[in-house]
Motif scaffolding. Sequence first.
Motif, mmCIF file in Angstrom:
data_model
loop_
_atom_site.group_PDB
_atom_site.id
_atom_site.type_symbol
_atom_site.label_atom_id
_atom_site.label_comp_id
_atom_site.label_asym_id
_atom_site.label_seq_id
_atom_site.Cartn_x
_atom_site.Cartn_y
_atom_site.Cartn_z
ATOM 1 N N VAL A 96 0.836 -1.200 0.000
ATOM 2 C CA VAL A 96 0.000 0.000 0.000
ATOM 3 C C VAL A 96 0.871 1.250 0.000
ATOM 4 O O VAL A 96 0.654 2.186 -0.785
ATOM 5 N N ARG A 97 1.877 1.281 0.865
ATOM 6 C CA ARG A 97 2.769 2.444 0.946
ATOM 7 C C ARG A 97 3.543 2.631 -0.361
ATOM 8 O O ARG A 97 3.759 3.764 -0.802
ATOM 9 N N ARG A 98 3.950 1.526 -0.973
ATOM 10 C CA ARG A 98 4.701 1.631 -2.228
ATOM 11 C C ARG A 98 3.828 2.209 -3.335
ATOM 12 O O ARG A 98 4.267 3.043 -4.127
ATOM 13 N N ILE A 99 2.579 1.767 -3.382
ATOM 14 C CA ILE A 99 1.653 2.273 -4.403
ATOM 15 C C ILE A 99 1.359 3.752 -4.176
ATOM 16 O O ILE A 99 1.368 4.561 -5.118
ATOM 17 N N LEU A 100 1.105 4.117 -2.920
ATOM 18 C CA LEU A 100 0.784 5.510 -2.608
ATOM 19 C C LEU A 100 1.914 6.449 -2.995
ATOM 20 O O LEU A 100 1.694 7.510 -3.585
ATOM 21 N N LYS A 101 3.140 6.058 -2.668
ATOM 22 C CA LYS A 101 4.288 6.953 -2.891
ATOM 23 C C LYS A 101 4.870 6.828 -4.295
ATOM 24 O O LYS A 101 5.112 7.835 -4.968
ATOM 25 N N SER A 102 5.104 5.593 -4.759
ATOM 26 C CA SER A 102 5.790 5.400 -6.038
ATOM 27 C C SER A 102 4.858 5.492 -7.235
ATOM 28 O O SER A 102 5.179 6.131 -8.241
ATOM 29 N N ASP A 103 3.686 4.857 -7.143
ATOM 30 C CA ASP A 103 2.779 4.816 -8.301
ATOM 31 C C ASP A 103 1.852 6.020 -8.380
ATOM 32 O O ASP A 103 1.566 6.513 -9.475
ATOM 33 N N LEU A 104 1.387 6.502 -7.229
ATOM 34 C CA LEU A 104 0.452 7.630 -7.231
ATOM 35 C C LEU A 104 1.117 8.953 -6.887
ATOM 36 O O LEU A 104 0.497 10.007 -7.000
ATOM 37 N N GLY A 105 2.381 8.918 -6.449
ATOM 38 C CA GLY A 105 3.112 10.148 -6.144
ATOM 39 C C GLY A 105 2.542 10.929 -4.981
ATOM 40 O O GLY A 105 2.616 12.161 -4.943
ATOM 41 N N LEU A 106 1.973 10.225 -3.988
ATOM 42 C CA LEU A 106 1.341 10.885 -2.851
ATOM 43 C C LEU A 106 2.241 10.839 -1.625
ATOM 44 O O LEU A 106 3.130 10.003 -1.518
ATOM 45 N N HIS A 107 1.994 11.755 -0.698
ATOM 46 C CA HIS A 107 2.733 11.815 0.555
ATOM 47 C C HIS A 107 1.737 12.026 1.690
ATOM 48 O O HIS A 107 0.712 12.690 1.518
ATOM 49 N N PRO A 108 2.015 11.484 2.875
ATOM 50 C CA PRO A 108 1.097 11.653 4.011
ATOM 51 C C PRO A 108 1.317 12.983 4.709
ATOM 52 O O PRO A 108 2.412 13.273 5.177
ATOM 53 N N TYR A 109 0.282 13.805 4.787
ATOM 54 C CA TYR A 109 0.365 15.107 5.440
ATOM 55 C C TYR A 109 -0.474 15.106 6.706
ATOM 56 O O TYR A 109 -1.605 14.613 6.713
ATOM 57 N N LYS A 110 0.089 15.667 7.784
ATOM 58 C CA LYS A 110 -0.649 15.796 9.023
ATOM 59 C C LYS A 110 -1.765 16.818 8.860
ATOM 60 O O LYS A 110 -1.665 17.751 8.064
ATOM 61 N N ARG A 164 -3.790 11.338 8.667
ATOM 62 C CA ARG A 164 -3.031 11.764 7.494
ATOM 63 C C ARG A 164 -3.948 11.997 6.305
ATOM 64 O O ARG A 164 -5.001 11.378 6.169
ATOM 65 N N VAL A 165 -3.553 12.910 5.451
ATOM 66 C CA VAL A 165 -4.227 13.145 4.177
ATOM 67 C C VAL A 165 -3.220 12.851 3.081
ATOM 68 O O VAL A 165 -2.151 13.472 3.032
ATOM 69 N N TRP A 166 -3.529 11.914 2.210
ATOM 70 C CA TRP A 166 -2.615 11.559 1.132
ATOM 71 C C TRP A 166 -2.826 12.500 -0.053
ATOM 72 O O TRP A 166 -3.925 12.610 -0.588
ATOM 73 N N ALA A 167 -1.768 13.208 -0.418
ATOM 74 C CA ALA A 167 -1.878 14.215 -1.480
ATOM 75 C C ALA A 167 -0.521 14.422 -2.136
ATOM 76 O O ALA A 167 0.511 14.004 -1.610
ATOM 77 N N ILE A 168 -0.521 15.089 -3.288
ATOM 78 C CA ILE A 168 0.728 15.325 -4.014
ATOM 79 C C ILE A 168 1.488 16.514 -3.451
ATOM 80 O O ILE A 168 2.661 16.693 -3.738
ATOM 81 N N GLY A 169 0.832 17.339 -2.648
ATOM 82 C CA GLY A 169 1.496 18.492 -2.042
ATOM 83 C C GLY A 169 0.678 19.043 -0.893
ATOM 84 O O GLY A 169 -0.491 18.666 -0.698
ATOM 85 N N ARG A 170 1.294 19.956 -0.085
ATOM 86 C CA ARG A 170 0.619 20.504 1.086
ATOM 87 C C ARG A 170 -0.651 21.253 0.699
ATOM 88 O O ARG A 170 -1.685 21.141 1.382
ATOM 89 N N ALA A 171 -0.598 22.015 -0.401
ATOM 90 C CA ALA A 171 -1.777 22.778 -0.822
ATOM 91 C C ALA A 171 -2.933 21.847 -1.165
ATOM 92 O O ALA A 171 -4.085 22.101 -0.815
ATOM 93 N N ASP A 172 -2.616 20.749 -1.852
ATOM 94 C CA ASP A 172 -3.643 19.781 -2.210
ATOM 95 C C ASP A 172 -4.189 19.101 -0.965
ATOM 96 O O ASP A 172 -5.393 18.827 -0.862
ATOM 97 N N ALA A 173 -3.313 18.847 0.015
ATOM 98 C CA ALA A 173 -3.748 18.239 1.278
ATOM 99 C C ALA A 173 -4.709 19.162 2.020
ATOM 100 O O ALA A 173 -5.721 18.719 2.567
ATOM 101 N N ASP A 174 -4.410 20.471 2.029
ATOM 102 C CA ASP A 174 -5.282 21.433 2.713
ATOM 103 C C ASP A 174 -6.675 21.465 2.091
ATOM 104 O O ASP A 174 -7.683 21.614 2.784
ATOM 105 N N LYS A 175 -6.732 21.306 0.760
ATOM 106 C CA LYS A 175 -8.028 21.338 0.081
ATOM 107 C C LYS A 175 -8.850 20.093 0.359
ATOM 108 O O LYS A 175 -10.062 20.086 0.172
ATOM 109 N N ASN A 176 -8.190 19.029 0.763
ATOM 110 C CA ASN A 176 -8.869 17.744 0.955
ATOM 111 C C ASN A 176 -8.893 17.313 2.415
ATOM 112 O O ASN A 176 -8.655 16.155 2.743
ATOM 113 N N GLY A 177 -9.179 18.262 3.291
ATOM 114 C CA GLY A 177 -9.374 17.928 4.699
ATOM 115 C C GLY A 177 -8.146 18.019 5.551
ATOM 116 O O GLY A 177 -8.115 17.474 6.659
#
Length: 280
Positions: A96-110, A164-177
């Motif tokens: 799951v972590r590999r897919i989130l980070k490598s395949d979807l390019g997402l990072h966990p944001y607090k 955590r909110v999985w997103a491609i960047g902090r701005a995207d994380a803020d928009k999604n909760g």
Amino acid sequence: MKSKDLQNILLSKYQNGDTPTKMFRDLNGGIGLRTIKRWCQMILQSGSITLSSPPGCPRLARAKGNIRKIKNRLRRNKRVSARKLSLELDISETRVRRILKSDLGLHPYKKFVEPLLSDDQKIKRKKFANWIRTNFRKEETMRILFSDEKFFDIDGVYNSQNDRVWAIGRADADKNGGIKQKRKFPQKQDGAKPNSHHLTQQWCRDRWPPNSPDVNPLDYSIWDELVNTINWNKVQSKTTLIQQIKSSFKNIRESVVFESCASFTDRLYRFCQNDGNYLR
């Protein structure tokens, strides 16, 4: 670790009497809980783990399917931990972590918790910042005595470690909760004269910006330093909570106190630059 090695480990644990849940915890999410239960059923029926097809080409197809499942799941709600995704979709936590980070390019944001500010409050914040910067030199602000109160309970404090909110960047994380807004602090006072005296209250109404913990070093730095030095495992009652708070004050680093107070004027400048919005 190869699939065959995992099968041997699981077989050994099953023979030792371990439950599927304990196996899942011991393997740290290396195999999905649903898969562990299926393998345990195989062992119960045949005494071994017999997979219908060996790992090979179909693995790529399964990987694509897993990526699609995780992507569709995140479309509904991005606020979910990798561990919960693993349990819900029956995919190993590692994968799951590999897919989130490598395949979807997402990072966990607090998730950030910040006050809910009105337009009028933002104007007052900028006005306060301009007043301080106009009438006080930086070295003079270092002599300001800040005061505050903090409420603790035996449940500890809000911990966003697993939120955590999985997103491609902090701005995207803020928009999604990625931001949790809260209203002004509850109306509680201890009755002490400095808090209740009418001159103190009048000065706060005239000068101090409302709903602004990000301008008080105690709020944006010191209390957090104190909370992190408390041994919450020892807090079992009100008495032990008081003991821990008292002992933890001795462990607050002086450098943190001085640096947080020195950053006061820098924050006032940023107030003016970001139109009075909350500072993180």
